[in-house]
Scaffold this motif. Structure first.
Motif, PDB file in Angstrom:
ATOM      1  N   HIS A   1       6.996 -37.032  42.982  1.00  0.00           N
ATOM      2  CA  HIS A   1       5.545 -37.183  42.860  1.00  0.00           C
ATOM      3  C   HIS A   1       4.822 -36.342  43.914  1.00  0.00           C
ATOM      4  N   HIS A   2       3.620 -35.884  43.582  1.00  0.00           N
ATOM      5  CA  HIS A   2       2.738 -35.193  44.521  1.00  0.00           C
ATOM      6  C   HIS A   2       1.366 -35.839  44.431  1.00  0.00           C
ATOM      7  N   SER A   3       0.677 -35.922  45.551  1.00  0.00           N
ATOM      8  CA  SER A   3      -0.656 -36.506  45.578  1.00  0.00           C
ATOM      9  C   SER A   3      -1.618 -35.663  44.760  1.00  0.00           C
ATOM     10  N   SER A   4      -2.530 -36.321  44.077  1.00  0.00           N
ATOM     11  CA  SER A   4      -3.566 -35.594  43.337  1.00  0.00           C
ATOM     12  C   SER A   4      -4.834 -35.459  44.185  1.00  0.00           C
ATOM     13  N   ILE A   5      -4.850 -36.058  45.387  1.00  0.00           N
ATOM     14  CA  ILE A   5      -6.038 -36.054  46.237  1.00  0.00           C
ATOM     15  C   ILE A   5      -5.796 -35.400  47.601  1.00  0.00           C
ATOM     16  N   TYR A   6      -4.655 -35.718  48.242  1.00  0.00           N
ATOM     17  CA  TYR A   6      -4.418 -35.292  49.620  1.00  0.00           C
ATOM     18  C   TYR A   6      -3.337 -34.220  49.715  1.00  0.00           C
ATOM     19  N   GLY A   7      -3.422 -33.447  50.785  1.00  0.00           N
ATOM     20  CA  GLY A   7      -2.436 -32.397  51.029  1.00  0.00           C
ATOM     21  C   GLY A   7      -2.836 -31.565  52.223  1.00  0.00           C
ATOM     22  N   LYS A   8      -2.580 -30.272  52.136  1.00  0.00           N
ATOM     23  CA  LYS A   8      -2.939 -29.362  53.217  1.00  0.00           C
ATOM     24  C   LYS A   8      -3.437 -28.057  52.619  1.00  0.00           C
ATOM     25  N   ILE A   9      -4.118 -27.279  53.428  1.00  0.00           N
ATOM     26  CA  ILE A   9      -4.579 -25.958  53.018  1.00  0.00           C
ATOM     27  C   ILE A   9      -3.763 -24.945  53.802  1.00  0.00           C
ATOM     28  N   VAL A  10      -3.153 -24.012  53.072  1.00  0.00           N
ATOM     29  CA  VAL A  10      -2.306 -22.996  53.701  1.00  0.00           C
ATOM     30  C   VAL A  10      -2.857 -21.606  53.409  1.00  0.00           C
TER      31      VAL A  10
ATOM     32  N   ILE B   1      -5.335 -26.195  57.458  1.00  0.00           N
ATOM     33  CA  ILE B   1      -5.878 -27.544  57.614  1.00  0.00           C
ATOM     34  C   ILE B   1      -4.787 -28.518  57.177  1.00  0.00           C
ATOM     35  N   ALA B   2      -4.315 -29.355  58.119  1.00  0.00           N
ATOM     36  CA  ALA B   2      -3.189 -30.253  57.847  1.00  0.00           C
ATOM     37  C   ALA B   2      -3.595 -31.489  57.046  1.00  0.00           C
ATOM     38  N   ASP B   3      -4.768 -32.033  57.302  1.00  0.00           N
ATOM     39  CA  ASP B   3      -5.199 -33.281  56.659  1.00  0.00           C
ATOM     40  C   ASP B   3      -6.330 -32.964  55.692  1.00  0.00           C
ATOM     41  N   ALA B   4      -5.997 -32.315  54.579  1.00  0.00           N
ATOM     42  CA  ALA B   4      -7.005 -31.848  53.622  1.00  0.00           C
ATOM     43  C   ALA B   4      -7.052 -32.750  52.394  1.00  0.00           C
ATOM     44  N   ASP B   5      -8.168 -32.667  51.681  1.00  0.00           N
ATOM     45  CA  ASP B   5      -8.245 -33.317  50.378  1.00  0.00           C
ATOM     46  C   ASP B   5      -8.836 -32.324  49.378  1.00  0.00           C
ATOM     47  N   VAL B   6      -8.740 -32.660  48.102  1.00  0.00           N
ATOM     48  CA  VAL B   6      -9.121 -31.714  47.049  1.00  0.00           C
ATOM     49  C   VAL B   6     -10.602 -31.360  47.064  1.00  0.00           C
TER      50      VAL B   6
ATOM     51  N   MET C   1     -12.330 -30.522  49.739  1.00  0.00           N
ATOM     52  CA  MET C   1     -12.650 -29.581  50.818  1.00  0.00           C
ATOM     53  C   MET C   1     -12.783 -28.156  50.293  1.00  0.00           C
ATOM     54  N   ARG C   2     -13.649 -27.396  50.948  1.00  0.00           N
ATOM     55  CA  ARG C   2     -13.791 -25.979  50.619  1.00  0.00           C
ATOM     56  C   ARG C   2     -12.540 -25.265  51.111  1.00  0.00           C
ATOM     57  N   VAL C   3     -11.944 -24.479  50.235  1.00  0.00           N
ATOM     58  CA  VAL C   3     -10.731 -23.727  50.581  1.00  0.00           C
ATOM     59  C   VAL C   3     -11.151 -22.316  50.979  1.00  0.00           C
ATOM     60  N   PRO C   4     -10.830 -21.905  52.212  1.00  0.00           N
ATOM     61  CA  PRO C   4     -11.203 -20.554  52.657  1.00  0.00           C
ATOM     62  C   PRO C   4     -10.574 -19.472  51.772  1.00  0.00           C
ATOM     63  N   ARG C   5     -11.232 -18.319  51.700  1.00  0.00           N
ATOM     64  CA  ARG C   5     -10.743 -17.184  50.919  1.00  0.00           C
ATOM     65  C   ARG C   5      -9.313 -16.833  51.359  1.00  0.00           C
TER      66      ARG C   5
ATOM     67  N   CYS D   1      -6.701 -18.619  50.881  1.00  0.00           N
ATOM     68  CA  CYS D   1      -5.916 -19.831  51.136  1.00  0.00           C
ATOM     69  C   CYS D   1      -5.801 -20.639  49.844  1.00  0.00           C
ATOM     70  N   LYS D   2      -4.958 -21.659  49.885  1.00  0.00           N
ATOM     71  CA  LYS D   2      -4.836 -22.541  48.732  1.00  0.00           C
ATOM     72  C   LYS D   2      -4.543 -23.967  49.191  1.00  0.00           C
ATOM     73  N   PHE D   3      -4.911 -24.913  48.331  1.00  0.00           N
ATOM     74  CA  PHE D   3      -4.638 -26.330  48.570  1.00  0.00           C
ATOM     75  C   PHE D   3      -3.238 -26.636  48.057  1.00  0.00           C
ATOM     76  N   VAL D   4      -2.412 -27.302  48.878  1.00  0.00           N
ATOM     77  CA  VAL D   4      -1.059 -27.694  48.491  1.00  0.00           C
ATOM     78  C   VAL D   4      -0.991 -29.221  48.513  1.00  0.00           C
ATOM     79  N   PRO D   5      -0.777 -29.861  47.341  1.00  0.00           N
ATOM     80  CA  PRO D   5      -0.709 -31.330  47.304  1.00  0.00           C
ATOM     81  C   PRO D   5       0.439 -31.873  48.154  1.00  0.00           C
ATOM     82  N   ALA D   6       0.204 -33.014  48.779  1.00  0.00           N
ATOM     83  CA  ALA D   6       1.222 -33.646  49.623  1.00  0.00           C
ATOM     84  C   ALA D   6       2.377 -34.160  48.771  1.00  0.00           C
ATOM     85  N   PRO D   7       3.620 -33.838  49.163  1.00  0.00           N
ATOM     86  CA  PRO D   7       4.763 -34.381  48.434  1.00  0.00           C
ATOM     87  C   PRO D   7       4.931 -35.867  48.758  1.00  0.00           C
TER      88      PRO D   7
END
Length: 190
Positions: free
Chosen positions: A57-66, A74-79, A81-85, A87-93
């Motif tokens: 399973h992966h979270s549909s709300i929380y994760g990190k931006i890489v 950003i280690a404690d990100a949610d969907v 949040m604005r994702v910087p150019r 970068c991408k949002f990676v859902p928490a495993p």
């Protein structure tokens, strides 16, 4: 209706003690340290049942931006949040996920030694696997106790390391041990 005799197990989660118990009848067969929901994201108390099991399973709300190199921006990100150019949002495993209420469930994850999740109940991986293999959809889950207050939670960035005081626990889990410990899955009471 799910018959209790089909799966003799139940799960009890003690938020005050930060422990989860796998119980068969009146016997505790396994105990696990946990990290439950932190203030602002407390784990709900009450009587529930396992409503879903998912191995990967992966979270549909929380994760990190890489960034484009995979480095965490950003280690404690949610969907939301604005994702910087670039970068991408990676859902928490959330491996070995056992949902019991809303978006909350038991799963393998990081245990810093205090409540730190967004509501889920994190466990060391070997114990999450053992709980996952024992419970079925419909298994009762009882969550009780008060989440202990700590002053160790910092919203952003890594958690500061404290001195070797007895009340300052170290992270728990095989990924944080120089020589991984094999957690025994034997009865707590002989």
């Amino acid at each position: 209706m799910f018959a209790q005799s089909e799966n003799p197990y139940r799960v009890e989660i003690d938020l005050q003690q930060q422990s989860a118990y796998l119980i068969r009848g009146r016997q505790v067969v396994m105990q696990s340290p946990i990290s439950s929901g932190r203030y602002g994201h407390l784990t709900e108390t009450g009587s529930f049942k396992v409503i879903e099991k998912e191995r990967n399973h992966h979270s549909s709300i929380y994760g990190k931006i890489v960034d484009s190199y995979g480095r965490t921006v950003i280690a404690d990100a949610d969907v939301d949040m604005r994702v910087p150019r670039g970068c991408k949002f990676v859902p928490a495993p959330m491996p070995w996920f056992m949902r019991f209420h809303g978006g909350d469930g038991l799963h393998a994850g990081y245990l810093p030694g205090y409540p730190a999740s967004h509501g889920c109940v994190r466990m060391p991986e070997q114990l999450a696997v053992a709980f996952f293999n024992a419970v079925e959809v419909g298994t009762p889950v009882q969550v009780f106790g008060r989440t202990p207050r700590t002053n160790q939670y910092f919203r952003f960035g890594p958690q500061p390391q404290r001195g070797p005081w007895p009340w300052s626990r170290q992270p728990v889990g095989p990924q944080y041990e120089p020589h991984p410990q094999i957690y025994e899955s034997r009865p707590v009471y002989p």
